[in-house]
Design an enzyme around this catalytic site. Structure first.
Site, PDB file in Angstrom:
ATOM      1  N   THR A 148      -1.394  -2.116  -4.069  1.00  0.00           N
ATOM      2  CA  THR A 148      -0.956  -3.059  -5.083  1.00  0.00           C
ATOM      3  C   THR A 148      -1.414  -4.460  -4.710  1.00  0.00           C
ATOM      4  O   THR A 148      -1.313  -4.869  -3.553  1.00  0.00           O
ATOM      5  CB  THR A 148       0.570  -3.032  -5.243  1.00  0.00           C
ATOM      6  OG1 THR A 148       0.987  -1.695  -5.552  1.00  0.00           O
ATOM      7  CG2 THR A 148       1.019  -3.961  -6.361  1.00  0.00           C
ATOM      8  N   LYS A 161      -1.406  -2.300  -9.741  1.00  0.00           N
ATOM      9  CA  LYS A 161      -1.460  -1.104  -8.901  1.00  0.00           C
ATOM     10  C   LYS A 161      -2.837  -0.469  -9.081  1.00  0.00           C
ATOM     11  O   LYS A 161      -3.220  -0.099 -10.186  1.00  0.00           O
ATOM     12  CB  LYS A 161      -0.360  -0.121  -9.315  1.00  0.00           C
ATOM     13  CG  LYS A 161      -0.308   1.144  -8.471  1.00  0.00           C
ATOM     14  CD  LYS A 161       0.855   2.032  -8.902  1.00  0.00           C
ATOM     15  CE  LYS A 161       0.934   3.301  -8.083  1.00  0.00           C
ATOM     16  NZ  LYS A 161       2.073   4.168  -8.505  1.00  0.00           N
ATOM     17  N   ASN A 187      26.244  10.597 -37.107  1.00  0.00           N
ATOM     18  CA  ASN A 187      26.699   9.702 -36.036  1.00  0.00           C
ATOM     19  C   ASN A 187      25.872   9.899 -34.770  1.00  0.00           C
ATOM     20  O   ASN A 187      25.497   8.934 -34.095  1.00  0.00           O
ATOM     21  CB  ASN A 187      28.181   9.958 -35.713  1.00  0.00           C
ATOM     22  CG  ASN A 187      29.115   9.602 -36.845  1.00  0.00           C
ATOM     23  OD1 ASN A 187      29.992  10.374 -37.234  1.00  0.00           O
ATOM     24  ND2 ASN A 187      28.948   8.404 -37.397  1.00  0.00           N
ATOM     25  N   ASP A 246      11.872  10.835  -7.278  1.00  0.00           N
ATOM     26  CA  ASP A 246      11.561  10.258  -5.963  1.00  0.00           C
ATOM     27  C   ASP A 246      12.367   8.983  -5.734  1.00  0.00           C
ATOM     28  O   ASP A 246      11.824   7.953  -5.313  1.00  0.00           O
ATOM     29  CB  ASP A 246      10.064   9.978  -5.837  1.00  0.00           C
ATOM     30  CG  ASP A 246       9.633   9.755  -4.384  1.00  0.00           C
ATOM     31  OD1 ASP A 246      10.339  10.232  -3.469  1.00  0.00           O
ATOM     32  OD2 ASP A 246       8.609   9.102  -4.159  1.00  0.00           O
ATOM     33  N   GLY A 269      -2.429   4.659  -3.642  1.00  0.00           N
ATOM     34  CA  GLY A 269      -3.298   3.509  -3.792  1.00  0.00           C
ATOM     35  C   GLY A 269      -2.679   2.282  -3.165  1.00  0.00           C
ATOM     36  O   GLY A 269      -1.923   2.369  -2.205  1.00  0.00           O
ATOM     37  N   ASN A 295      37.972   8.396 -40.048  1.00  0.00           N
ATOM     38  CA  ASN A 295      38.951   9.474 -39.883  1.00  0.00           C
ATOM     39  C   ASN A 295      38.939  10.055 -38.462  1.00  0.00           C
ATOM     40  O   ASN A 295      39.598  11.054 -38.190  1.00  0.00           O
ATOM     41  CB  ASN A 295      38.696  10.585 -40.914  1.00  0.00           C
ATOM     42  CG  ASN A 295      37.296  11.180 -40.763  1.00  0.00           C
ATOM     43  OD1 ASN A 295      36.530  10.791 -39.896  1.00  0.00           O
ATOM     44  ND2 ASN A 295      36.986  12.131 -41.641  1.00  0.00           N
ATOM     45  N   ARG A 343       0.857  -1.189   0.000  1.00  0.00           N
ATOM     46  CA  ARG A 343       0.000   0.000   0.000  1.00  0.00           C
ATOM     47  C   ARG A 343       0.890   1.235   0.000  1.00  0.00           C
ATOM     48  O   ARG A 343       1.887   1.306   0.716  1.00  0.00           O
ATOM     49  CB  ARG A 343      -0.912  -0.004   1.219  1.00  0.00           C
ATOM     50  CG  ARG A 343      -1.892   1.159   1.280  1.00  0.00           C
ATOM     51  CD  ARG A 343      -2.941   0.915   2.334  1.00  0.00           C
ATOM     52  NE  ARG A 343      -3.903  -0.106   1.928  1.00  0.00           N
ATOM     53  CZ  ARG A 343      -5.043   0.152   1.285  1.00  0.00           C
ATOM     54  NH1 ARG A 343      -5.346   1.410   0.953  1.00  0.00           N
ATOM     55  NH2 ARG A 343      -5.872  -0.812   0.966  1.00  0.00           N
ATOM     56  N   HIS A 364       0.901   5.878  -0.897  1.00  0.00           N
ATOM     57  CA  HIS A 364       0.157   7.098  -0.604  1.00  0.00           C
ATOM     58  C   HIS A 364      -0.933   7.368  -1.632  1.00  0.00           C
ATOM     59  O   HIS A 364      -1.893   8.083  -1.350  1.00  0.00           O
ATOM     60  CB  HIS A 364       1.105   8.285  -0.530  1.00  0.00           C
ATOM     61  CG  HIS A 364       1.832   8.559  -1.810  1.00  0.00           C
ATOM     62  ND1 HIS A 364       2.863   7.774  -2.236  1.00  0.00           N
ATOM     63  CD2 HIS A 364       1.672   9.515  -2.750  1.00  0.00           C
ATOM     64  CE1 HIS A 364       3.308   8.232  -3.391  1.00  0.00           C
ATOM     65  NE2 HIS A 364       2.606   9.286  -3.729  1.00  0.00           N
TER      66      HIS A 364
END
Length: 484
Positions: A145, A163, A459, A259, A143, A452, A139, A141
């Site tokens: 999972t 989630k 490139n 974060d 939701g 060269n 859990r 801030h």
């Protein structure tokens, strides 16, 4: 008569507070950050790549100046209480972030029209027919999972994590945009071994569901606490190499995490040698090489000084990695205080201590590595790719140095320089050390110069195509080439 919508003025987080702000924590680890002396020592690694000093000539918005560049909406800093453990946070306090936003919403006057927020994201609504959602496994801030399993399709029987983000918590347009952008970033960042795999997103009338790879090994924070907060140098390298690799990848794609902390890295399994995966891109944002962000986000212990000054870019992530490295090696935080404002003042003014144990017993290269990450001047701070070429890190298991977006920025600056400045830079190049040359040679090789020994715009374009994800090729490359 309408209800009064006025609110009391917020306290200034930088205003002087009691001396207790800098009091040492009630723990045997010495984390006293009352000292505000500025260190005059400068590392010998990579002093040549600093951009123009004009970066810091801009006044801070706190002083009344308007920040340049594209501004982003102001968010509130997450406010973890200072725990006795060197890294543990208080999840219950973090969960109040969204409810606090809702409580501070202005109350409309009588007769004023209330604008209904559009919480439709355009995601599939077939979650129940495709995915079987199981028990809650974590859990946060925003939701919670859950574990889950695909019931049909190409991922049939695949164990995943879902989630769940309640739409009831999306009380502002900013919150809605955060969720939309998180899914967009997860879709764009694909194919890296140290990045949690994104499958797809669903929604219904109540929630948004983000289906991702299931990581069953727990948080990096849990392993730090299980070890008592101290890693050997070799074990710390094993963690930091993975973190630096995924952050360098994100920065090359134009994403700043904002974060980074031990709670936002998960292990795929309980095995000690399992892979580390970066998660939680809810506060992440897209940023162009020359763009500066100005909203204060993150977690107090890991926030970079320039974030508090409201002018920052990808360098802020590297500072957070420096805080993690400090914790891994000594088991305590580099900046500590009893209040949030005290932590901020420590981040802005105090220097981390390298005098107490176990620092005297650690290698000089390890200390230099951490100091280079915790340089308060973002112009002198190493990038994630430069950190991977640092002597302390590159000795670990033949670490590969990725393409660094800062090299392309410097090349662009060089092409726009006057003849005098180019001549001066050419003279300075003769004074580079072996370690500085190692990093530059690695970057030069990644751009695959012609026979060269020269690098053309073609490139550069090909190097970007090779290193960009499919989702970023159509936007990232044209943006950069158009600015050259």
């Amino acid at each position: 008569m309408g209800t009064c919508a006025s609110r009391p003025p917020k306290p200034n987080p930088y205003a002087p507070r009691d001396a207790d702000d800098y009091a040492a924590p009630p723990t045997p680890l010495k984390d006293d950050v009352s000292s505000e002396k500025e260190s005059n020592s400068v590392s010998s690694f990579f002093p040549f790549y600093s951009p123009s000093p004009a970066f810091f000539l801009k006044k801070s918005p706190a002083a009344g100046a308007t920040p340049k560049g594209n501004s982003t909406p102001l968010r509130f800093l997450r406010r973890p209480l200072p725990p006795p453990s060197p890294a543990k946070h208080i999840r219950a306090v973090l969960r109040r972030r969204q409810s606090k936003k809702a409580a501070t919403e202005a109350i409309p006057e009588e007769g004023e029209e209330v604008i209904e927020l559009d919480k439709r994201f355009g995601f599939s609504k077939e979650l129940k027919s495709k995915v079987e959602v199981g028990d809650e496994v974590g859990r946060g801030h925003f939701g919670y999972t859950c574990s889950a399993k695909y019931k049909k399709g190409e991922f049939k029987d695949q164990q995943v994590a879902v989630k769940v983000i309640p739409k009831s918590k999306m009380t502002t347009a900013i919150a809605i945009e955060d969720v939309r952008r998180e899914v967009k970033i997860l879709q764009a960042l694909t194919g890296h071994n140290n990045l949690v795999k994104f499958y797809e997103a669903f929604e219904d009338t109540d929630n948004v569901y983000v289906v991702m790879e299931l990581c069953e090994g727990g948080e990096l924070l849990d392993r730090i606490l299980a070890r008592g907060g101290k890693y050997s140098e070799e074990d710390a390298k094993a963690v930091l190499v993975q973190i630096l690799n995924v952050v360098a990848f994100c920065h090359l794609q134009g994403v700043v995490h904002r974060d980074l902390k031990p709670e936002n890295f998960l292990y795929t399994s309980k095995d000690e040698s399992s892979q580390l995966k970066a998660i939680d891109f809810g506060l992440s944002d897209f940023v162009r090489p020359d763009e500066r962000l100005n909203d204060i986000v993150g977690s107090a212990y890991y926030v970079a000084p320039e974030v508090l000054h409201r002018s920052y870019g990808t360098e802020a992530d590297v500072w957070s990695i420096g805080v993690i490295a400090y914790i891994l090696l000594c088991g305590s935080r580099p900046f500590w205080a009893r209040t949030e404002s005290g932590i901020f003042r420590a981040v802005l003014k105090a220097d981390p201590s390298f005098d107490d144990g176990p620092w005297p017993s650690l290698s000089s290269e390890a200390k230099d590595f951490v100091k280079r990450l915790l340089n308060k001047d973002p112009r002198r701070r190493m990038t994630a790719a430069q950190a991977l070429s640092h002597p302390w890190i590159r000795s670990y298991n033949n670490v590969k140095v990725p393409l660094d977006i800062s090299i392309l920025k410097l090349m662009k600056a060089y092409m726009r320089s006057s003849s005098l400045r180019k001549a001066a830079l050419k003279a300075l190049s003769k004074t580079l050390t072996i370690d500085e040359l190692f990093y530059l040679k690695q970057q030069f090789a990644l751009l695959e110069p012609n026979k060269n020994g020269s690098i053309t715009l073609e490139n550069i374009k090909m190097a970007l195509v090779r290193n960009a994800t499919d989702a970023m090729k159509d936007s990232r490359i044209p943006d950069f080439l158009a600015s050259v």
